[in-house]
Design a protein around this motif. Structure first.
Motif, short mmCIF file in Angstrom:
data_model
loop_
_atom_site.label_atom_id
_atom_site.label_comp_id
_atom_site.label_asym_id
_atom_site.label_seq_id
_atom_site.Cartn_x
_atom_site.Cartn_y
_atom_site.Cartn_z
N LEU A 118 0.85 -1.25 0.06
CA LEU A 118 -0.04 -0.03 0.16
C LEU A 118 0.76 1.28 -0.14
N TYR A 119 0.53 2.25 -0.82
CA TYR A 119 1.29 3.42 -0.84
C TYR A 119 1.24 4.13 0.49
N ARG A 120 2.33 4.29 1.23
CA ARG A 120 2.27 4.76 2.56
C ARG A 120 1.51 4.13 3.34
N HIS A 121 1.50 3.00 3.32
CA HIS A 121 0.43 1.92 4.00
C HIS A 121 -1.18 2.44 4.03
N VAL A 122 -1.47 3.36 3.08
CA VAL A 122 -3.03 3.89 2.78
C VAL A 122 -3.60 3.30 1.59
N PHE A 123 -2.82 3.63 0.56
CA PHE A 123 -3.54 3.59 -0.61
C PHE A 123 -3.31 2.47 -1.65
N HIS A 124 -4.13 1.94 -2.19
CA HIS A 124 -4.04 0.52 -2.89
C HIS A 124 -3.78 1.07 -4.59
#
Length: 383
Positions: A276-282
């Protein structure tokens, strides 16, 4: 270091508030920001489906039957401490003692008058072992591998604040050396108390915080044991050849990361390995983001708040993501660094509390610049 920035905890609270205070704090937060009217209670999400046009359908079951809603964005925030994980494969032999997972532990009354074996080295294991040392007739604590046990106070201050002060100035390797030196000088190494010596350095796993455990070990009220080797009726055999009779085994062996309502194709083989981008965005599913799918060296609350602010800015059009190729490249670099630090213990989920908070602040600033300059990709932008 536990509070939300937008809703500070009362200044007269103790440094370590109990669960009743925290539950009330969360209820006050929901009331202050008007969340109660937007939450559909007593509903279970059964399925989240992605559509080619960029929308999503969320199907749930509730008191009045099934319900479906179509939305532009989905935030998965269902946590990862929900599905207990037991030893797999199980240990050889048959066991006649009662067995429960720490997920089912409610209080010392479950331990009274019993011979209790607690298995695990995390915070739950330590807390339950301390409870058992006062309520049970005998308490054993089994650890397969060593952990660093950190007292709640060092040098007269909550111990995590010291590491936080260092994190703003020093790389984690240097913080590690300083912290280990401080722990050795103040409380001694874990093997001083009969616990196995850690094979990993401090700050390379989730910290285990306990004031009571070391004291109860030194008084003989908790007895340390190595890993379990086999089960035989009411007896447990350990890897050092010893065996003990027990009435109750409490497995403090963690949880499986489970997101059952998402298409497995979106989870890249498992939620705990999902990049996940920055542990947030797929990166491959615009409109899909996650809050709380991480394991931190500190409290979760400030981190999930920072993640939520990033998502809110994105949905409002104030924050723009970089292009998907850049997102994937960042994910690969973060995974390499995490694996170098934490090994194979869920590196895709690991974050350093202070470093990650600072990173999210920088990311919000960078994404705001991208949105203002119009350099962000248009695909996946909220409608």
């Amino acid at each position: 270091r536990t509070q939300f920035a937008d809703h500070p905890m009362p200044s007269d609270w103790p440094d370590y508030p109990d669960h009743r205070r925290v539950a009330g704090y969360l209820a006050d937060f929901a009331e202050r920001f008007g969340l109660a009217d937007t939450i559909r209670l007593r509903h279970t999400v059964e399925r989240v489906t992605q559509h080619p046009g960029g929308t999503w359908t969320v199907a749930a079951s509730g008191p009045s039957g099934p319900v479906e809603v179509t939305v532009d964005a989905v935030v998965v925030a269902n946590g990862h401490n929900r599905v207990p994980r037991l030893p797999d494969p199980g240990y050889p032999g048959a066991c006649t003692a009662e067995q429960i997972h720490s997920h089912d532990y409610r209080g010392p009354e479950q331990l009274a008058g019993r011979r209790v074996l607690v298995v695990g080295g995390g915070n739950s294991a330590m807390d339950i072992a301390v409870d058992a040392s006062y309520a049970a007739t005998r308490t054993l604590l089994s650890l397969r591998r060593g952990v660093w046990v950190v007292p709640k106070y060092l040098l007269g201050r909550p111990s995590d604040t010291l590491n936080g002060a260092l994190a703003r100035r020093l790389p984690w390797r240097l913080r590690q050396r300083i912290s280990q030196t401080m722990l050795s000088a103040t409380v001694g190494n874990p093997d001083r108390y009969g616990l196995p010596a850690p094979t990993h350095g401090f700050l390379q796993d989730h910290p285990t915080l306990s004031d009571g455990l070391l004291s109860r070990l030194t008084h003989g009220d908790v007895e340390a044991r190595p890993g379990v080797a086999a089960l035989d009726g009411d007896r447990v055999e350990f890897t050092d050849g010893r065996s003990d009779s027990v009435d109750l085994i409490i497995w403090c062996t963690g949880y499986r990361v489970d997101v059952p309502f998402l298409d497995p194709a979106l989870l890249a083989g498992g939620a705990d390995t999902l990049p996940l981008y920055r542990h947030v965005f797929h990166p491959d599913a615009p409109g899909l983001s996650f809050v709380g799918l991480m394991q931190s060296t500190g409290s979760a609350f400030p981190l999930v708040e920072a993640q939520a602010k990033l998502i809110a800015a994105h949905l409002a059009g104030r924050y723009a993501l970089p292009d998907p190729d850049r997102q994937r490249a960042v994910c690969r670099a973060e995974l390499r660094a995490a694996t170098a630090r934490w090994g194979q213990r869920r590196p895709a989920m690991r974050v350093d509390f202070d470093v990650y908070l600072a990173e999210l602040a920088r990311e919000l600033t960078a994404g705001t610049r991208r949105a203002r300059s119009g350099t962000a990709p248009s695909a996946g932008a909220p409608r």
